[in-house]
Write a protein that holds these residues in place. Structure first.
Motif, PDB file in Angstrom:
ATOM      1  N   GLY A  64       0.821  -1.211   0.000  1.00  0.00           N
ATOM      2  CA  GLY A  64       0.000   0.000   0.000  1.00  0.00           C
ATOM      3  C   GLY A  64       0.857   1.265   0.000  1.00  0.00           C
ATOM      4  O   GLY A  64       0.562   2.224  -0.710  1.00  0.00           O
ATOM      5  N   TYR A  65       1.929   1.266   0.797  1.00  0.00           N
ATOM      6  CA  TYR A  65       2.814   2.441   0.816  1.00  0.00           C
ATOM      7  C   TYR A  65       3.447   2.660  -0.552  1.00  0.00           C
ATOM      8  O   TYR A  65       3.557   3.787  -1.025  1.00  0.00           O
ATOM      9  CB  TYR A  65       3.938   2.282   1.848  1.00  0.00           C
ATOM     10  N   ILE A 196       5.731   8.033   7.438  1.00  0.00           N
ATOM     11  CA  ILE A 196       4.930   7.758   6.241  1.00  0.00           C
ATOM     12  C   ILE A 196       3.487   8.173   6.496  1.00  0.00           C
ATOM     13  O   ILE A 196       2.843   8.835   5.678  1.00  0.00           O
ATOM     14  CB  ILE A 196       5.002   6.261   5.876  1.00  0.00           C
ATOM     15  N   MET A 197       3.000   7.796   7.673  1.00  0.00           N
ATOM     16  CA  MET A 197       1.619   8.115   8.041  1.00  0.00           C
ATOM     17  C   MET A 197       1.408   9.627   8.033  1.00  0.00           C
ATOM     18  O   MET A 197       0.446  10.133   7.438  1.00  0.00           O
ATOM     19  CB  MET A 197       1.338   7.545   9.431  1.00  0.00           C
ATOM     20  N   SER A 294      -6.559   8.868  12.219  1.00  0.00           N
ATOM     21  CA  SER A 294      -5.840   9.582  13.270  1.00  0.00           C
ATOM     22  C   SER A 294      -6.403   9.222  14.648  1.00  0.00           C
ATOM     23  O   SER A 294      -5.641   9.026  15.602  1.00  0.00           O
ATOM     24  CB  SER A 294      -5.901  11.087  13.027  1.00  0.00           C
ATOM     25  N   VAL A 295      -7.733   9.109  14.726  1.00  0.00           N
ATOM     26  CA  VAL A 295      -8.348   8.827  16.028  1.00  0.00           C
ATOM     27  C   VAL A 295      -8.011   7.414  16.514  1.00  0.00           C
ATOM     28  O   VAL A 295      -7.575   7.210  17.661  1.00  0.00           O
ATOM     29  CB  VAL A 295      -9.886   9.004  15.953  1.00  0.00           C
ATOM     30  N   LEU A 338      -4.869   4.033   7.370  1.00  0.00           N
ATOM     31  CA  LEU A 338      -4.123   4.976   6.521  1.00  0.00           C
ATOM     32  C   LEU A 338      -4.155   4.512   5.074  1.00  0.00           C
ATOM     33  O   LEU A 338      -4.459   5.284   4.156  1.00  0.00           O
ATOM     34  CB  LEU A 338      -2.682   5.075   7.007  1.00  0.00           C
ATOM     35  N   ASN A 339      -3.864   3.227   4.873  1.00  0.00           N
ATOM     36  CA  ASN A 339      -3.871   2.698   3.511  1.00  0.00           C
ATOM     37  C   ASN A 339      -5.255   2.777   2.900  1.00  0.00           C
ATOM     38  O   ASN A 339      -5.407   3.153   1.733  1.00  0.00           O
ATOM     39  CB  ASN A 339      -3.367   1.246   3.513  1.00  0.00           C
TER      40      ASN A 339
END
Lengths: 447, 119, 197
Positions: A64-65, A196-197, A294-295, A338-339
């Motif tokens: 994914g990254y 990365i995030m 984020s949460v 994130l992905n």
């Protein structure tokens, strides 16, 4: 989508989603084995199931990254990718290496080192894949515009590759082995993956909220500083009871407690940007994933991490289900979400459609997130009970496992909920709705 | 990034006069801090105790307060944390207060725990 | 970008396109983020030290007797003086006197070097007495806190040297800000570890 070469990201996104599905399936199987211990014990032992569950996770997140980088770099650098062909070869090589590793695991070929079980040839293959990727992306960055987002992302990805080199060093002394092992594991997930995030979230915020790049970049710099400041020495919280010197307890206690701060900063950042931007971006589900990421990262990595990060608490909880609870929610909140956020954002542009199947995607978000939250609670309760019975009262490990069986049943239930949610998500991302294909219109990204 | 640096630069030029102390003020700050340090060292050297003693709350409070005031002077005049810093200044001051109170509270507990009365 | 977005972000430019007030302080704002983080860490360590002392007051008192208060006091004076030189360096660069600014920066880092030498003598005496990082909780924390601080002095000297090579106003202010933070941390470490008993 402004640049043709961004299309290579599609390979990575679909590949990642396929491995995601495999990871969840094997997770459900592992959860089943927890409550029916003799299931598959002859054909597929638990350790192999777990290995596939964890390895598939890491590989699909990395995939994914890579996909995110191939999608985001052309837009950030305002240039095509150096070699789309190389990117495609890299994808297949990576997928084959991952597949070969899984097949090997099933036949019992592995190095037995948790998370780094890949046999040596596979590890070499991973390094080759990483080199191809870094060459391709660095060349792209060098010829194009350099932004904070792309710089941070590339520095982080370089360190992902460099830190992986510690996986090749496997000393026979178990304590020394673990010391270097954490150089890969910790410095990835609580170091460079966080960078990365932060950079991908920054990219998403620039695109979706319309807040000025300058503002986002300043936040990004602050998040990067806080991450590195707390995360690097935070490694100390893994060195409490594994044979390393006692001073690590003090270092680990102080720095890893502060590791909550960058995660909190990311929550504040995302919500503040969305509040300030006030832009009505059509892709509501991508925004939901970004905020949710984020949460849940704050709760999973921050709060659940802090719960057992102090050495005096960790003395009792080390390696119990408390760790499993933290691991599940942290990986889900920080990196899975994130992905899925960047996939949800990028796919409509990559496939030339309006954001599609938003409702289904958001249903998937809520079902999966609730499932993961419930799983975390059950594992936390299991862990607390286990800690008390096993570490305080001194009961036998297997007797204790019998006592917490109820929690494992509930965990299996939540795992099935996650499976359903993930099916929704993948369906929403991959399968186009019939109506949407008629009005195939490209909505342009913000900025 | 380039742009933001320039903005910061301008801000720094505007604030430079009022934030960082003049040479004279800096010397006065240095004098105050150095003299208190000297006194602390002389007092510490004059004490020939062979057995450890526990300081009372007043002495402890004095020692830590002197340290915190020195830190506050450095913050204000060396680092230039002037009124322009707004709520950030409050944050730094709060930090010093937390240290002061934390050390003092610990001393209080130590005194309560020590059987022989504090000198 | 829509007109509305432009308006809203334009109106708040003074407020949020900045660093939330940090840009009003001398030096680069990200240095202030670092300073704040450093203070939190050293503060946490000092409070941890006080907390650990509560658990074992006798042990701490015995171990503390072996500390060299004179060396600690002299080091405080050295750092205070060195910090003063850093202020002079900023004043010099403000008046456009690059040469003089460089001289003060070098003198400031010389102060740092003297601090380190005294620190080494102190550590040497401890090692000679058979005291190490693992001797007791007191000495673990003593070595960790003062050691971390000494590493910051080393880093600070490096920063001052780099700044002396490129002495722009923003650079000197940023380097000096780090140096003052190191100074300030020591001013707190000295009473808490050496003096309070």
């Amino acid at each position: 989508m402004k640049y043709q070469s961004q299309k290579v990201a599609l390979y990575y996104i679909y590949g990642a989603l396929a491995l995601f599905a495999a990871q969840i399936l094997f997770g459900v199987v592992a959860g089943t084995v927890y409550v029916l211990p003799n299931l598959f014990s002859e054909i597929l032992p638990f350790n192999v199931i777990r290995m596939i569950h964890t390895n598939a996770l890491i590989v699909w997140l990395l995939m994914g990254y890579f996909g995110a980088a191939y999608y985001l770099l052309p837009e950030e650098c305002e240039t095509e990718i150096h070699s789309p062909k190389l990117a495609i070869i890299q994808f297949w090589l990576f997928l084959i290496a991952a597949g070969a590793a899984v097949v090997g695991y099933i036949f019992g070929i592995h190095e037995g080192r948790e998370f780094l079980e890949q046999p040596l040839p596979i590890k070499v293959g991973i390094v080759v894949v990483a080199l191809m990727f870094l060459y391709n992306t660095t060349m792209t960055l060098l010829k194009g515009r350099k932004t904070a987002v792309s710089n941070v992302l590339m520095v982080a990805l370089w360190f992902v590759a460099l830190l992986f080199l510690f996986a090749f060093y496997n000393p026979s002394n178990l304590a020394v082995d673990k010391m270097y092992w954490w150089y890969v594991v910790h410095l990835w997930v609580e170091g460079v993956w966080e960078l990365i995030m932060a950079s991908i979230l920054a990219f998403l915020m620039i695109k979706m909220t319309g807040v000025d790049r300058e503002v986002v970049e300043k936040w990004l710099y602050v998040m990067v500083s806080l991450t590195l400041f707390t995360g690097i020495l935070g490694t100390g919280h893994h060195y409490y009871w594994i044979g390393t010197p006692g001073y690590w307890q003090w270092i680990g206690n102080v720095f890893s407690t502060l590791e909550v701060v960058p995660f909190f900063a990311m929550v504040v950042f995302c919500f503040y940007m969305v509040w300030k931007g006030g832009r009505d971006h059509p892709n509501k589900s991508a925004l939901l994933w970004s905020l949710g990421c984020s949460v849940m990262a704050f709760f999973g990595a921050g709060v659940w991490g802090f719960m057992h990060t102090l050495s005096s608490i960790n003395y009792y909880t080390h390696g119990t289900q408390v760790t499993a609870a933290h691991g599940h929610l942290a990986f889900y909140g920080a990196y899975v979400m994130l992905n899925l956020a960047i996939f949800t954002y990028a796919l409509p542009y990559l496939r030339g459609r309006e954001p599609y199947n938003q409702q289904l995607n958001m249903w998937g978000f809520w079902i999966t997130t609730s499932g993961m939250a419930f799983m975390t609670f059950t594992l936390t309760f299991a862990g607390v009970v286990q800690t008390h019975l096993q570490r305080v009262l001194g009961m036998n490990y297997m007797d204790v496992q019998d006592q917490v069986a109820l929690f494992y049943w509930m965990r299996l239930g939540s795992g099935i909920a996650v499976l359903i949610g993930v099916t929704f998500i993948i369906w929403a991302l991959v399968v186009p709705p019939r109506a949407a294909s008629v009005r195939a219109k490209i909505s342009q990204p913000a900025e | 990034m380039k742009k933001s640096l320039e903005i910061t630069d301008v801000a720094a030029i505007d604030m430079a006069g009022s934030c960082i102390a003049s040479v004279r003020t800096a010397c006065v700050v240095w004098g105050i801090a150095s003299i208190t340090t000297l006194i602390a060292v002389i007092l510490a050297l004059g004490d020939n105790a062979v057995e450890p003693i526990t300081l009372n709350m007043f002495a402890t409070g004095f020692i830590v307060a002197v340290g915190c005031i020195k830190a506050a002077l450095i913050l204000r005049y060396y680092l230039g944390l002037g009124p322009a810093a707004g709520s950030w200044r409050a944050m730094f001051i709060a930090f010093l207060i937390v240290i002061f109170l934390g050390v003092l509270a610990a001393q209080g507990v130590v005194i309560l725990m020590t059987p022989q009365a504090a000198s | 970008m829509t007109a509305q977005t432009q308006l809203s972000s334009g109106a708040e430019d003074n407020d949020t396109a900045s660093w939330g007030g940090l840009e009003l302080l001398p030096g680069h704002p990200i240095m202030w983020v670092l300073i704040l983080s450093e203070l939190v860490v050293f503060g946490a360590f000092l409070l941890t030290f006080s907390g650990a002392r509560v658990v074992d007051p006798q042990g701490f008192a015995q171990d503390q007797m072996q500390l060299d208060r004179l060396a600690g006091g002299i080091n405080t004076l050295v750092l205070l003086t060195s910090g003063l030189f850093a202020v002079f360096a900023i004043q010099a660069v403000n008046t456009g006197n690059i040469c003089r600014s460089r001289l003060w920066l070098v003198l400031a880092s010389l102060g740092g070097a003297i601090f380190l030498i005294i620190k080494m003598i102190e550590y040497r005496a401890k090692f000679d007495a058979g005291i190490g990082l693992e001797s007791s909780t007191f000495f673990t924390l003593y070595f960790l806190i003062t050691g971390f601080h000494a590493l910051h002095v080393v880093l600070g000297i490096g920063i001052l040297m780099v700044v002396a090579i490129w002495p722009s106003r923003i650079n000197v202010e940023t380097g000096a800000a780090f140096w003052h933070m190191v100074d300030m941390v020591w001013v707190l470490v000295f009473p808490v570890i050496y003096l309070v008993r």
